[in-house]
Design a protein around this motif. Structure first.
Motif, PDB file in Angstrom:
ATOM      1  N   ARG A 166       0.643  -1.342  -0.253  1.00 49.38           N
ATOM      2  CA  ARG A 166      -0.171  -0.100   0.287  1.00 49.38           C
ATOM      3  C   ARG A 166       0.877   1.103  -0.211  1.00 49.38           C
ATOM      4  NH1 ARG A 166      -5.221  -0.287   0.343  1.00 49.38           N
ATOM      5  NH2 ARG A 166      -5.819  -1.934   0.852  1.00 49.38           N
ATOM      6  N   ARG A 167       0.216   2.523  -0.583  1.00 50.44           N
ATOM      7  CA  ARG A 167       0.984   3.617  -0.208  1.00 50.44           C
ATOM      8  C   ARG A 167       0.625   4.568   0.731  1.00 50.44           C
ATOM      9  NH1 ARG A 167       3.891   6.088  -4.767  1.00 50.44           N
ATOM     10  NH2 ARG A 167       2.707   4.969  -6.107  1.00 50.44           N
ATOM     11  N   ILE A 168       2.187   4.615   1.534  1.00 48.76           N
ATOM     12  CA  ILE A 168       1.949   4.554   2.801  1.00 48.76           C
ATOM     13  C   ILE A 168       2.597   6.086   2.745  1.00 48.76           C
ATOM     14  CG2 ILE A 168       1.797   4.952   5.420  1.00 48.76           C
ATOM     15  CD1 ILE A 168       1.395   1.503   5.037  1.00 48.76           C
ATOM     16  N   ASP A 169       2.169   7.747   3.193  1.00 51.01           N
ATOM     17  CA  ASP A 169       3.080   9.219   2.842  1.00 51.01           C
ATOM     18  C   ASP A 169       3.991   8.913   1.675  1.00 51.01           C
ATOM     19  OD1 ASP A 169       2.349   9.000   5.741  1.00 51.01           O
ATOM     20  OD2 ASP A 169       3.885   7.970   6.445  1.00 51.01           O
ATOM     21  N   GLY A 170       2.821   8.837   0.737  1.00 45.34           N
ATOM     22  CA  GLY A 170       3.897   8.798  -0.479  1.00 45.34           C
ATOM     23  C   GLY A 170       5.305   7.775  -1.503  1.00 45.34           C
ATOM     24  N   ASP A 171       5.185   6.414  -0.357  1.00 48.20           N
ATOM     25  CA  ASP A 171       5.997   5.113  -1.166  1.00 48.20           C
ATOM     26  C   ASP A 171       5.154   3.876  -0.704  1.00 48.20           C
ATOM     27  OD1 ASP A 171       8.461   6.951  -0.709  1.00 48.20           O
ATOM     28  OD2 ASP A 171       8.958   6.711   1.072  1.00 48.20           O
ATOM     29  N   VAL A 172       5.280   3.031  -1.430  1.00 45.42           N
ATOM     30  CA  VAL A 172       5.049   1.834  -1.391  1.00 45.42           C
ATOM     31  C   VAL A 172       5.329   0.962  -0.984  1.00 45.42           C
ATOM     32  CG1 VAL A 172       4.025  -0.533  -2.714  1.00 45.42           C
ATOM     33  CG2 VAL A 172       4.178   1.141  -4.451  1.00 45.42           C
ATOM     34  N   GLU A 173       4.543   0.204   0.205  1.00 47.66           N
ATOM     35  CA  GLU A 173       5.623  -0.267   1.565  1.00 47.66           C
ATOM     36  C   GLU A 173       4.639  -1.625   1.651  1.00 47.66           C
ATOM     37  OE1 GLU A 173       7.553   0.704   3.096  1.00 47.66           O
ATOM     38  OE2 GLU A 173       7.509   2.912   2.744  1.00 47.66           O
ATOM     39  N   PRO A 174       5.332  -2.586   2.563  1.00 47.24           N
ATOM     40  CA  PRO A 174       4.674  -4.398   1.933  1.00 47.24           C
ATOM     41  C   PRO A 174       3.542  -4.231   2.913  1.00 47.24           C
ATOM     42  CG  PRO A 174       7.000  -4.290   2.399  1.00 47.24           C
ATOM     43  CD  PRO A 174       6.939  -2.725   2.098  1.00 47.24           C
ATOM     44  N   TRP A 175       2.100  -4.896   2.452  1.00 43.84           N
ATOM     45  CA  TRP A 175       1.445  -4.677   3.040  1.00 43.84           C
ATOM     46  C   TRP A 175       0.608  -6.669   3.398  1.00 43.84           C
ATOM     47  CZ3 TRP A 175      -1.275  -1.330   6.208  1.00 43.84           C
ATOM     48  CH2 TRP A 175      -2.764  -1.366   6.119  1.00 43.84           C
TER      49      TRP A 175
ATOM     50  N   PHE B  42      -4.023  -9.959   8.960  1.00 42.80           N
ATOM     51  CA  PHE B  42      -3.139 -10.052  10.159  1.00 42.80           C
ATOM     52  C   PHE B  42      -2.791  -8.644  10.892  1.00 42.80           C
ATOM     53  CE2 PHE B  42      -1.714  -7.313   5.867  1.00 42.80           C
ATOM     54  CZ  PHE B  42      -1.444  -6.117   6.911  1.00 42.80           C
ATOM     55  N   LEU B  43      -3.565  -7.466  10.497  1.00 42.33           N
ATOM     56  CA  LEU B  43      -3.423  -6.151  11.684  1.00 42.33           C
ATOM     57  C   LEU B  43      -4.027  -6.326  12.541  1.00 42.33           C
ATOM     58  CD1 LEU B  43      -3.584  -2.982   9.338  1.00 42.33           C
ATOM     59  CD2 LEU B  43      -1.390  -4.108  10.692  1.00 42.33           C
TER      60      LEU B  43
ATOM     61  N   VAL C 230       3.660   0.203   8.805  1.00 43.04           N
ATOM     62  CA  VAL C 230       3.200  -0.552   8.840  1.00 43.04           C
ATOM     63  C   VAL C 230       2.154  -0.494  10.279  1.00 43.04           C
ATOM     64  CG1 VAL C 230       1.146  -2.338   8.889  1.00 43.04           C
ATOM     65  CG2 VAL C 230       3.043  -1.387   6.910  1.00 43.04           C
ATOM     66  N   GLU C 231       3.025  -0.612  11.235  1.00 41.75           N
ATOM     67  CA  GLU C 231       3.313  -0.726  12.748  1.00 41.75           C
ATOM     68  C   GLU C 231       2.036   0.584  13.184  1.00 41.75           C
ATOM     69  OE1 GLU C 231       7.151  -0.166  14.478  1.00 41.75           O
ATOM     70  OE2 GLU C 231       7.002   2.097  14.352  1.00 41.75           O
TER      71      GLU C 231
END
Length: 593
Positions: free
Chosen positions: A253-262, A415-416, A428-429
């Motif tokens: 997912r794009r978080i704060d502009g960057d694609v991060e593992p989800w 998972f969350l 993601v934390e």
């Protein structure tokens, strides 16, 4: 023989290049022009499609004003309000339009420009070049931004934006603020958001001082489509992405502009490859809402399916129009185990390739049954209403009444929900444990004013759709409602069908683009809750300084006189590009041979 049909030898021809021969041939030229089939110039006629007042007030106001200005410059202009579904079908699927005015969901990732404007996609559906633009220079710039990185890519993006503004397949008019409203008591005790993105739902949490619980978040919607159709790949809908994003998860997912593992625990790029190749490792024990295991096989299936929804059942491929920008990056995806998948990409940089991870992951056991070809370039998957969606997101479908309501329930196996903050990597934390409510109840309301009234009566908590600017004063004056404002990548645009004359001519499109007074639109139509803009990606570091808004459109100033359009100056724009007017003041087509 001396007639036009006489046979003339080389010697006679050379000898006849004098004045007498030239005079003798004049009759032949006259006869040639007289015998050619040439249409007489006719008044230019253009149809402007848009949304009706009850669907989107700014769109209809802008379109009406534009149509009036077209009439003033001698164009026979008609306006045709359409429902959102009908408008998007005409524009994105059938390409049946001259000009359309509507709210665009926005372009956040520069690579989205590739599928939006590259000529490779001119025959595809969706936001894949619906304008029918073919421009070799732009194609090269868009390809270069895909394959380069760093300063080279930044320069390619800037040049692509300059070319886009120059040829005007569409005109960016303004960028509206994202307006919503929330119960003021909830806003006092909870950290609330404007619900601009799916992640904003996960950010709504009680403050440390909060004493009230919230089992159900009641959300007012102004668009009823998600209560009828929950197909995540259907392209003819706009205001549903956040809701479906809660149902369908993504690899990243794009978080704060960057694609991060989800859904992915991580991904690793392989070295010494001609094109980017990644090994994606999924989190352990992922499940679908129906209890089936989510594996790397579902990930591989998703990319294959989005690239060809017929899964080989057609003479050619039938790609899903939505998410085409991302799916077109993937050359091959293969499951290596239940949790590991190898994804090979088309020529691109790793930064661009990673955007492919943001497609919704689809369950093979559900969507593999939707591959039947309904007609050419149309499969069952693209028309299915998906009334009982099976995803893997934070919330699962519970119930719906078409046109009235939709209820989602927390998915406890996500998972969350099962992870503590210390078990998750940043960023993601911050979402560990999931939201502090278990139920999302969406209620369809006929207007923003009605939604605000429901909040005042303690029947709703927050508005989940973008309010019209005309609703802002009502929210601001209320003692029990707080207006929330946020920046937005959305934009209002006028799209031109470059397949149809005279819209095939970029000079003509630029003339039309100058008939919009962007400052006036932002101030009057949006009551100041908008910013004039020249280009997509407005407000980002990708826009070159010469395209930043400086009080005048990048295509040229609006021909103004005391705030109104200077009709004679506007007509001169067309005259300067070689167009002519009839004695009756009608702007004429060029005529065709």
């Amino acid at each position: 023989m001396n007639g036009c049909g006489s046979s003339i030898g080389r010697r006679e021809l050379l000898a006849g290049l004098g004045t007498a021969a030239a005079a003798g041939s004049a009759g032949c030229i006259t006869d040639l022009w007289a015998s050619s089939a040439r249409d007489a110039p006719q008044q230019i006629s253009l149809n402007v499609k848009t949304l009706p007042t009850d669907a989107d007030t700014p769109s209809i106001i802008i379109a009406r004003q534009f149509a009036e200005r077209l009439q003033e410059v001698g164009i026979n202009a008609t306006i045709e309000p359409k429902s959102e579904v009908e408008l998007l079908r005409d524009v994105l699927l059938n390409r049946e339009f001259d000009i359309f005015v509507t709210r665009h969901p926005g372009i956040e990732n520069p690579d989205e420009l590739y599928s939006t404007l590259h000529s490779l996609f001119v025959e595809e559906q969706g936001w894949q070049n619906p304008f029918g633009l073919t421009n070799v220079t732009l194609d090269k710039q868009l390809q270069r931004q895909r394959t380069s990185s760093g300063r080279t890519r930044d320069a390619s993006i800037k040049n692509a934006l300059r070319t886009t503004v120059s040829v005007q397949p569409f005109s960016v008019l303004t960028s509206p603020e994202h307006l919503t409203a929330v119960d003021i008591e909830l806003a006092t005790t909870w950290n609330v958001t404007s619900l601009k993105t799916m992640l904003d739902y996960l950010r709504i949490r009680p403050k440390e001082t909060a004493s009230n619980d919230l089992d159900t978040l009641r959300v007012a919607l102004l668009n009823s489509e998600v209560t009828k159709n929950r197909n995540p790949i259907a392209v003819e809908y706009h205001d549903r992405n956040n809701v479906l994003g809660l149902i369908y998860d993504q690899i990243g997912r794009r978080i704060d502009g960057d694609v991060e593992p989800w859904l992915a625990h991580s991904w690793m790029w392989l070295d010494n490859r001609d094109t980017p190749t990644a090994i994606v490792r999924l989190r352990e024990d992922l499940t679908w809402h129906d209890g089936e295991s989510l594996t790397a096989d579902d990930v591989a299936f998703t990319f294959e399916f989005l690239s060809d929804t017929s899964m080989g059942g057609s003479n050619g491929t039938v790609p899903a129009p939505k998410f085409r920008s991302q799916s077109s990056l993937v050359a091959n995806a293969e499951a290596l185990s239940d949790t590991r998948c190898r994804i090979e990409f088309e020529p691109s940089s790793r930064e661009v390739a990673a955007t492919a991870f943001t497609v919704p992951v689809l369950p093979r056991h559900v969507w593999s049954e939707e591959t039947e070809l309904i007609q050419e370039y149309l499969t069952q998957a693209m028309v299915d209403e998906n009334r009982q969606p099976v995803g893997s997101g934070m919330f699962a479908f519970d119930s719906a009444t078409a046109g009235e309501q939709l209820t989602l329930q927390s998915f406890d196996d996500h998972f969350l929900r099962e992870k503590r903050e210390s078990d998750l990597e940043p960023p993601v934390e911050q979402f560990a444990g999931g939201p502090s409510y278990d139920t999302l109840e969406y209620i369809v309301t006929p207007s923003g004013a009605a939604a605000i009234e429901l909040i005042e009566n303690d029947e709703m908590d927050i508005v989940g759709s973008t309010l019209d600017p005309e609703d802002a004063p009502r929210a601001n004056k209320s003692d029990s409602v707080r207006l929330l404002t946020d920046s937005s990548s959305e934009m209002y645009i006028a799209g031109f069908n470059a397949r149809r004359s005279p819209l095939t001519n970029p000079h003509f499109r630029r003339c039309l683009a100058r008939l919009f007074d962007r400052e006036q639109i932002a101030e009057d139509v949006f009551d100041g809750y908008a910013t004039p803009a020249n280009t997509p990606l407005h407000g980002t570091e990708y826009v070159p300084s010469d395209l930043e808004w400086n009080g005048e459109s990048a295509v040229g100033a609006f021909p103004s006189e005391n705030g109104d359009m200077d009709v004679e100056a506007a007509k001169q724009l067309f005259l300067d590009k070689g167009y002519r007017y009839s004695d009756d003041g009608e702007l004429l087509s060029q005529g065709q041979s």
